[in-house]
Enzyme design. Structure first.
Site, PDB file in Angstrom:
ATOM      1  N   HIS A 142      23.714 -29.509 -58.523  1.00 54.81           N
ATOM      2  CA  HIS A 142      25.092 -29.032 -58.115  1.00 54.81           C
ATOM      3  C   HIS A 142      25.599 -28.233 -58.978  1.00 54.81           C
ATOM      4  CE1 HIS A 142      25.558 -31.418 -54.374  1.00 54.81           C
ATOM      5  NE2 HIS A 142      24.757 -32.890 -55.283  1.00 54.81           N
TER       6      HIS A 142
ATOM      7  N   ARG B  36      14.406 -30.306 -70.504  1.00 57.05           N
ATOM      8  CA  ARG B  36      14.181 -28.896 -70.825  1.00 57.05           C
ATOM      9  C   ARG B  36      12.532 -29.446 -70.813  1.00 57.05           C
ATOM     10  NH1 ARG B  36      16.066 -28.586 -76.669  1.00 57.05           N
ATOM     11  NH2 ARG B  36      15.334 -31.102 -77.443  1.00 57.05           N
TER      12      ARG B  36
ATOM     13  N   ALA C 137       9.708 -44.453 -71.129  1.00 55.11           N
ATOM     14  CA  ALA C 137      10.273 -44.634 -70.742  1.00 55.11           C
ATOM     15  C   ALA C 137      11.915 -44.466 -70.488  1.00 55.11           C
ATOM     16  CB  ALA C 137       9.986 -46.067 -70.925  1.00 55.11           C
TER      17      ALA C 137
ATOM     18  N   ASN D 136       3.496 -44.581 -59.133  1.00 56.08           N
ATOM     19  CA  ASN D 136       4.265 -46.234 -59.464  1.00 56.08           C
ATOM     20  C   ASN D 136       5.054 -46.717 -57.971  1.00 56.08           C
ATOM     21  OD1 ASN D 136       3.816 -49.235 -60.310  1.00 56.08           O
ATOM     22  ND2 ASN D 136       3.391 -48.049 -61.965  1.00 56.08           N
TER      23      ASN D 136
END
Length: 147
Positions: free
Chosen positions: A72, A120, A114, A37
């Protein structure tokens, strides 16, 4: 046509809406009959050639979904790059505004609510939601479907 040239793979009958962003598109593969989308963002890793983003067949990504395979290391002051592949299985639905972080595998048939942040792995045929996303329940499929 342009996406077929740039992406590592773009399966047949897949649709990519406008305003999508692909960082290092050759490290991103999208399967057959998948819908990406508007405003979705895919951030591949430049530093690690092994880290990939793989989206399966018959996947639906809501608007403004983010998928990241790079980040990072916060434990170092110079914040060196880190990366890990992301795999999104077949028949997955990811709701609007969800974020998928490096190293995550989303199992076949899973649903991500949403605005969730997936940190994980999500097992197949489960529904996950929240920040961080947690499995809420098993996904049941009504009727007889052939794939």
């Amino acid at each position: 046509m342009v996406y077929r040239l740039l992406l590592g793979r773009l399966g047949s009958n897949s649709v990519i809406d406008y305003q999508c962003y692909f960082r290092y598109p050759w490290k991103i593969s999208i399967g057959r009959s998948t819908s990406v989308n508007r405003g979705c963002e895919f951030y591949g890793s430049m530093m690690d050639g092994r880290a990939r983003i793989t989206v399966g067949d018959h996947v639906a990504l809501g608007p403004h979904v983010r998928v990241l395979s790079a980040g990072h290391d916060y434990r170092e002051l110079d914040l060196p790059d880190t990366s890990a592949s992301v795999a999104i299985g077949d028949h997955v639905w990811i709701g609007a505004g969800a974020t998928i972080l490096p190293g995550v595998t989303i199992g076949e048939g899973a649903v991500i609510a949403a605005a969730s942040v997936v940190t994980r792995d999500v097992p197949p045929y489960t529904i996950a939601a929240g920040c961080p996303a947690r499995v809420l329940k098993k996904r049941t499929i009504n009727g007889h479907h052939t794939i």
